[in-house]
Scaffold this motif. Structure first.
Motif, PDB file in Angstrom:
ATOM      1  N   ASN A 188      10.005  -1.030   1.132  1.00 37.76           N
ATOM      2  CA  ASN A 188       9.147  -1.958   1.867  1.00 37.76           C
ATOM      3  C   ASN A 188       7.686  -1.874   1.450  1.00 37.76           C
ATOM      4  O   ASN A 188       6.940  -2.820   1.658  1.00 37.76           O
ATOM      5  CB  ASN A 188       9.319  -1.767   3.360  1.00 37.76           C
ATOM      6  CG  ASN A 188      10.635  -2.346   3.817  1.00 37.76           C
ATOM      7  OD1 ASN A 188      10.751  -3.533   3.995  1.00 37.76           O
ATOM      8  ND2 ASN A 188      11.647  -1.499   3.936  1.00 37.76           N
ATOM      9  N   LEU A 189       7.302  -0.734   0.843  1.00 34.86           N
ATOM     10  CA  LEU A 189       5.963  -0.695   0.246  1.00 34.86           C
ATOM     11  C   LEU A 189       5.850  -1.791  -0.801  1.00 34.86           C
ATOM     12  O   LEU A 189       4.848  -2.496  -0.880  1.00 34.86           O
ATOM     13  CB  LEU A 189       5.713   0.656  -0.410  1.00 34.86           C
ATOM     14  CG  LEU A 189       5.015   1.715   0.431  1.00 34.86           C
ATOM     15  CD1 LEU A 189       4.840   2.977  -0.386  1.00 34.86           C
ATOM     16  CD2 LEU A 189       3.677   1.205   0.925  1.00 34.86           C
ATOM     17  N   PHE A 190       6.910  -1.945  -1.598  1.00 38.14           N
ATOM     18  CA  PHE A 190       6.885  -2.993  -2.622  1.00 38.14           C
ATOM     19  C   PHE A 190       6.943  -4.376  -1.988  1.00 38.14           C
ATOM     20  O   PHE A 190       6.266  -5.297  -2.431  1.00 38.14           O
ATOM     21  CB  PHE A 190       8.032  -2.795  -3.621  1.00 38.14           C
ATOM     22  CG  PHE A 190       7.777  -1.679  -4.582  1.00 38.14           C
ATOM     23  CD1 PHE A 190       6.827  -1.838  -5.582  1.00 38.14           C
ATOM     24  CD2 PHE A 190       8.442  -0.479  -4.480  1.00 38.14           C
ATOM     25  CE1 PHE A 190       6.569  -0.810  -6.467  1.00 38.14           C
ATOM     26  CE2 PHE A 190       8.185   0.557  -5.355  1.00 38.14           C
ATOM     27  CZ  PHE A 190       7.246   0.392  -6.350  1.00 38.14           C
ATOM     28  N   LEU A 198       8.794  -1.004   7.125  1.00 40.04           N
ATOM     29  CA  LEU A 198       7.926   0.041   6.583  1.00 40.04           C
ATOM     30  C   LEU A 198       7.602   1.074   7.664  1.00 40.04           C
ATOM     31  O   LEU A 198       7.671   2.287   7.442  1.00 40.04           O
ATOM     32  CB  LEU A 198       6.648  -0.605   6.050  1.00 40.04           C
ATOM     33  CG  LEU A 198       5.682   0.310   5.317  1.00 40.04           C
ATOM     34  CD1 LEU A 198       6.344   0.893   4.088  1.00 40.04           C
ATOM     35  CD2 LEU A 198       4.430  -0.434   4.919  1.00 40.04           C
ATOM     36  N   TYR A 253       4.498  -3.576 -14.696  1.00 38.88           N
ATOM     37  CA  TYR A 253       3.036  -3.704 -14.685  1.00 38.88           C
ATOM     38  C   TYR A 253       2.396  -3.094 -15.916  1.00 38.88           C
ATOM     39  O   TYR A 253       1.372  -3.588 -16.397  1.00 38.88           O
ATOM     40  CB  TYR A 253       2.461  -3.136 -13.389  1.00 38.88           C
ATOM     41  CG  TYR A 253       2.602  -4.145 -12.276  1.00 38.88           C
ATOM     42  CD1 TYR A 253       1.781  -5.277 -12.244  1.00 38.88           C
ATOM     43  CD2 TYR A 253       3.572  -4.018 -11.313  1.00 38.88           C
ATOM     44  CE1 TYR A 253       1.939  -6.246 -11.273  1.00 38.88           C
ATOM     45  CE2 TYR A 253       3.733  -4.978 -10.324  1.00 38.88           C
ATOM     46  CZ  TYR A 253       2.910  -6.093 -10.321  1.00 38.88           C
ATOM     47  OH  TYR A 253       3.067  -7.054  -9.364  1.00 38.88           O
ATOM     48  N   VAL A 312       5.782  -5.270   0.893  1.00 39.04           N
ATOM     49  CA  VAL A 312       4.524  -5.590   1.561  1.00 39.04           C
ATOM     50  C   VAL A 312       3.398  -5.800   0.555  1.00 39.04           C
ATOM     51  O   VAL A 312       2.608  -6.730   0.670  1.00 39.04           O
ATOM     52  CB  VAL A 312       4.169  -4.466   2.567  1.00 39.04           C
ATOM     53  CG1 VAL A 312       2.775  -4.656   3.096  1.00 39.04           C
ATOM     54  CG2 VAL A 312       5.159  -4.469   3.704  1.00 39.04           C
ATOM     55  N   THR A 313       3.336  -4.946  -0.480  1.00 37.50           N
ATOM     56  CA  THR A 313       2.200  -5.050  -1.394  1.00 37.50           C
ATOM     57  C   THR A 313       2.417  -6.084  -2.497  1.00 37.50           C
ATOM     58  O   THR A 313       1.499  -6.822  -2.834  1.00 37.50           O
ATOM     59  CB  THR A 313       1.903  -3.688  -2.052  1.00 37.50           C
ATOM     60  OG1 THR A 313       3.112  -3.223  -2.654  1.00 37.50           O
ATOM     61  CG2 THR A 313       1.423  -2.678  -1.045  1.00 37.50           C
ATOM     62  N   ILE A 314       3.625  -6.133  -3.062  1.00 41.55           N
ATOM     63  CA  ILE A 314       3.841  -7.008  -4.215  1.00 41.55           C
ATOM     64  C   ILE A 314       4.604  -8.261  -3.822  1.00 41.55           C
ATOM     65  O   ILE A 314       4.441  -9.309  -4.425  1.00 41.55           O
ATOM     66  CB  ILE A 314       4.593  -6.237  -5.328  1.00 41.55           C
ATOM     67  CG1 ILE A 314       3.758  -5.027  -5.733  1.00 41.55           C
ATOM     68  CG2 ILE A 314       4.846  -7.112  -6.528  1.00 41.55           C
ATOM     69  CD1 ILE A 314       4.444  -4.121  -6.691  1.00 41.55           C
ATOM     70  N   GLY A 315       5.426  -8.147  -2.794  1.00 45.68           N
ATOM     71  CA  GLY A 315       6.203  -9.306  -2.358  1.00 45.68           C
ATOM     72  C   GLY A 315       7.627  -9.216  -2.856  1.00 45.68           C
ATOM     73  O   GLY A 315       7.910  -8.537  -3.846  1.00 45.68           O
ATOM     74  N   GLN A 368       6.975  -8.244   8.790  1.00 49.81           N
ATOM     75  CA  GLN A 368       7.198  -7.716   7.442  1.00 49.81           C
ATOM     76  C   GLN A 368       6.840  -6.234   7.347  1.00 49.81           C
ATOM     77  O   GLN A 368       7.307  -5.549   6.458  1.00 49.81           O
ATOM     78  CB  GLN A 368       6.441  -8.531   6.381  1.00 49.81           C
ATOM     79  CG  GLN A 368       4.962  -8.323   6.329  1.00 49.81           C
ATOM     80  CD  GLN A 368       4.218  -9.318   7.201  1.00 49.81           C
ATOM     81  OE1 GLN A 368       4.705  -9.752   8.238  1.00 49.81           O
ATOM     82  NE2 GLN A 368       3.018  -9.702   6.794  1.00 49.81           N
ATOM     83  N   TYR A 369       6.037  -5.744   8.294  1.00 48.51           N
ATOM     84  CA  TYR A 369       5.714  -4.316   8.275  1.00 48.51           C
ATOM     85  C   TYR A 369       6.712  -3.488   9.061  1.00 48.51           C
ATOM     86  O   TYR A 369       6.632  -2.274   9.087  1.00 48.51           O
ATOM     87  CB  TYR A 369       4.316  -4.083   8.861  1.00 48.51           C
ATOM     88  CG  TYR A 369       3.222  -4.641   8.004  1.00 48.51           C
ATOM     89  CD1 TYR A 369       2.811  -3.956   6.863  1.00 48.51           C
ATOM     90  CD2 TYR A 369       2.609  -5.845   8.303  1.00 48.51           C
ATOM     91  CE1 TYR A 369       1.827  -4.472   6.053  1.00 48.51           C
ATOM     92  CE2 TYR A 369       1.626  -6.363   7.498  1.00 48.51           C
ATOM     93  CZ  TYR A 369       1.236  -5.673   6.372  1.00 48.51           C
ATOM     94  OH  TYR A 369       0.271  -6.183   5.573  1.00 48.51           O
ATOM     95  N   TYR A 388       9.168  -1.331 -11.530  1.00 50.31           N
ATOM     96  CA  TYR A 388       7.872  -1.977 -11.307  1.00 50.31           C
ATOM     97  C   TYR A 388       6.768  -1.358 -12.161  1.00 50.31           C
ATOM     98  O   TYR A 388       5.897  -2.073 -12.653  1.00 50.31           O
ATOM     99  CB  TYR A 388       7.479  -1.921  -9.821  1.00 50.31           C
ATOM    100  CG  TYR A 388       8.058  -3.070  -9.033  1.00 50.31           C
ATOM    101  CD1 TYR A 388       7.559  -4.362  -9.179  1.00 50.31           C
ATOM    102  CD2 TYR A 388       9.120  -2.874  -8.167  1.00 50.31           C
ATOM    103  CE1 TYR A 388       8.104  -5.420  -8.480  1.00 50.31           C
ATOM    104  CE2 TYR A 388       9.666  -3.930  -7.458  1.00 50.31           C
ATOM    105  CZ  TYR A 388       9.152  -5.203  -7.623  1.00 50.31           C
ATOM    106  OH  TYR A 388       9.694  -6.252  -6.934  1.00 50.31           O
TER     107      TYR A 388
END
Lengths: 293, 293
Positions: B110-112, A247, B52, B114-117, A243-244, B48
């Motif tokens: 991919n930041l989203f 990124l 939030y 990885v961090t939020i799913g 999953q990384y 996003y």
């Protein structure tokens, strides 16, 4: 064949596709985000020809390459005659359209669930022979009159056209050949996986191909092959943290562009390296002399 | 007749959301002459942030919307500062900027992931979506009308900013010739930051409306391809062109979905691109003669 053999075959396939993108992006300077579309065309052509029409797999692979080349040529005519990002935008549209057509043309492509039952013709020797032949072909192309014309279009299209090169023709030719390479790679992929699905050839695959070329160095064929090897192996090694993966790709793309836009190899080839080192040495020596005088 | 009017309104409403995105993209293109593929990322950031903000600060769309606009504007300016400025200052090659923008779009998406799913999320129901009866002819959603009105407000605001303010004058000058504008004393780096901020704000508005329409997920940014196509149809780099192109695209898409097949709508978008490039490559409002090679 085993797991290891499988990785080698995958490596060959990815390298052939990456060479195609390298010709277009690295040597001709045209950005693409949709080369997975040509792989999909090659894969589906081969699958349909072998399964439905009983064509011999070797001919089917070539047919896959030719179909991709034709489509690439047709897309190239409206988009590459213009300077600007037209091809880049069209390439995203292309990859999406091809995916939609493959998913919806049920009677021919069996839709989104994929195309099963393809003969497993891509054995290790087949993949290796294709890689070697296509690599030799590419090296000869790049060092030929055509290769120099491609590089001229990349570096300064105005100067190239003043020298009498029909730059639009060379840009479209470059796209057609790179479509051919990706079509062959897709066809081999079909024979390796024995099952293909439209999602295998999505934007992510296209991005991966472009990233490989950028990592390896824009304008270095051996750099592309090297990067393709490294990335295929790294992807296999790091499956647990996949999953990384994207990124990291993205981060590295930006970092390379900011820090070293030429990529790992710059425009050097591996076989130039010894020559290159001596060139650097003589240059620095000369530079020193200049400083003294 | 009723269905037709309904699809017409749907199309214009969708087109007006595309317009918000396409105008920002076109604005950046007019100054820096490269396709900012990270533009889709800005949409996702806007969506996003709004999500939030709404969740944590009570369902107040004014607060949430303002925060989303601000955050996205800042993120866009930061993207330019981190990824594009170092490249811009060193070289003139647009290919490097394109690759860096591709990298940034992958990073943001991919930041989203990885961090939020990658889960689909719906915005809290702060924007009314109840049906509205229009002139007794047709029924439409309040949301469609609202997105049209908001798009008009923001586009008028942008028009005023560009035509009346001092920075707007500088932007117009830079669109003609960035280097000359710099020589005339315009702070080019500041100007580009402002342009990215404005583009980010517009993308955030588009992002909020898109996430109400299609729910919110990290790959939502892929929809910008339609805004890119709209910008080409209207003429790359022309702001009125981007608006008109977006409306045409929104209408074409909705009418196809309504009367032919909803699966073909993306194909229609791509065909529109190819037809434009074949028939009138400058787009509807492309003013300068294109460089044809």
């Amino acid at each position: 064949m085993g797991y290891f053999g499988g990785i080698i075959i995958l490596l060959c396939i990815n390298s052939i596709a990456a060479m195609g993108v390298s010709l277009l992006t690295g040597f001709t300077g045209i950005f693409t985000l949709g080369h997975a579309a040509y792989m999909a065309l090659g894969a589906y052509t081969t699958a349909i020809l072998t399964v439905q029409y009983g064509v011999h797999w070797f001919l089917a692979i070539l047919a896959g390459g030719v179909i991709s080349m034709t489509i690439a040529y047709l897309i190239g005519i409206p988009t590459l005659k213009l300077m600007g990002d037209y091809y880049a935008i069209a390439s995203i549209g292309l990859v999406e359209s091809i995916r939609l057509i493959l998913e919806n043309w049920q009677s021919l492509t069996k839709g989104a669930r994929g195309y099963p039952g393809i003969e497993g013709f891509t054995t290790l020797p087949v993949a290796l022979i294709f890689l070697v032949v296509m690599t030799i072909g590419m090296i000869n192309l790049i060092n030929s009159r055509y290769g120099r014309a491609f590089k001229a279009c990349r570096d300064d299209y105005l100067a190239a056209s003043l020298l009498g090169y029909n730059t639009a023709f060379y840009r479209i030719l470059s796209l057609a050949i790179s479509g051919f390479y990706c079509g062959i790679a897709g066809a081999l992929m079909a024979g390796f996986m024995t099952f293909i699905q439209p999602v295998m050839f999505d934007m992510m695959k296209s991005t991966e191909l472009t990233s490989v070329v950028v990592f390896g160095g824009l304008g270095s064929l051996s750099g592309t092959l090297l990067a393709s090897t490294v990335i295929t192996l790294v992807v296999e090694l790091f499956r647990p943290i996949s999953q990384y993966r994207m990124l990291i790709y993205g981060g590295i793309l930006v970092a390379i562009m900011v820090l070293r836009p030429e990529g790992i190899m710059g425009s050097w080839e591996v076989w130039d390296l010894s020559k290159g080192l001596s060139f650097v040495r003589t240059k620095s020596k000369r530079g020193g002399n200049d400083g003294l005088s | 007749m009723g269905t037709f009017a309904q699809q017409l309104i749907n199309g214009i409403s969708l087109g007006s959301v595309y317009a918000l995105i396409a105008v920002g993209y076109s604005l950046v293109y007019s100054i820096l002459l490269f396709s900012n593929f990270a533009h889709g990322g800005f949409i996702v950031i806007g969506g996003y942030t709004c999500y939030y903000a709404l969740r944590s600060m009570g369902n107040n769309i004014w607060v949430g919307g303002f925060l989303a606009l601000l955050a996205t504007g800042i993120a866009a300016a930061l993207t330019e500062r981190i990824a594009y400025r170092p490249i811009r200052e060193r070289t003139d090659i647009k290919l490097y900027l394109l690759i860096a923008s591709l990298g940034m779009s992958i990073v943001i998406e991919n930041l989203f992931v990885v961090t939020i799913g990658g889960r689909f999320r719906a915005l809290p129901p702060v924007i009314p979506t109840n049906p509205v009866r229009l002139f007794g002819i047709t029924t439409t959603s309040a949301f469609d009308l609202l997105s049209m009105v908001v798009a008009v407000i923001f586009l008028t605001g942008l028009q005023l900013f560009i035509k009346k303010s001092k920075w707007g004058l500088a932007i117009r000058a830079a669109a003609c010739d960035l280097r000359t504008a710099g020589l005339m004393g315009v702070n080019v780096n500041m100007l580009i930051s402002i342009v990215f901020f404005v583009a980010g704000v517009l993308a955030a508005v588009g992002g909020i409306f898109l996430s109400v329409r299609y729910t919110l997920y990290p790959q939502l940014g892929a929809i910008t391809i339609k805004a890119f196509v709209a910008a080409v149809v209207g003429g790359l780099g022309s702001l009125p062109g981007a608006v008109v192109g977006s409306l045409i695209l929104g209408l074409a898409e909705m009418l196809t979905a309504g009367f032919i097949s909803s699966q073909l709508r993306d194909l229609v978008v791509f065909s529109l691109l190819v037809i434009t490039l074949l028939v009138k490559p400058t787009g509807l409002f492309g003013k300068e003669p294109l460089e044809k090679v």
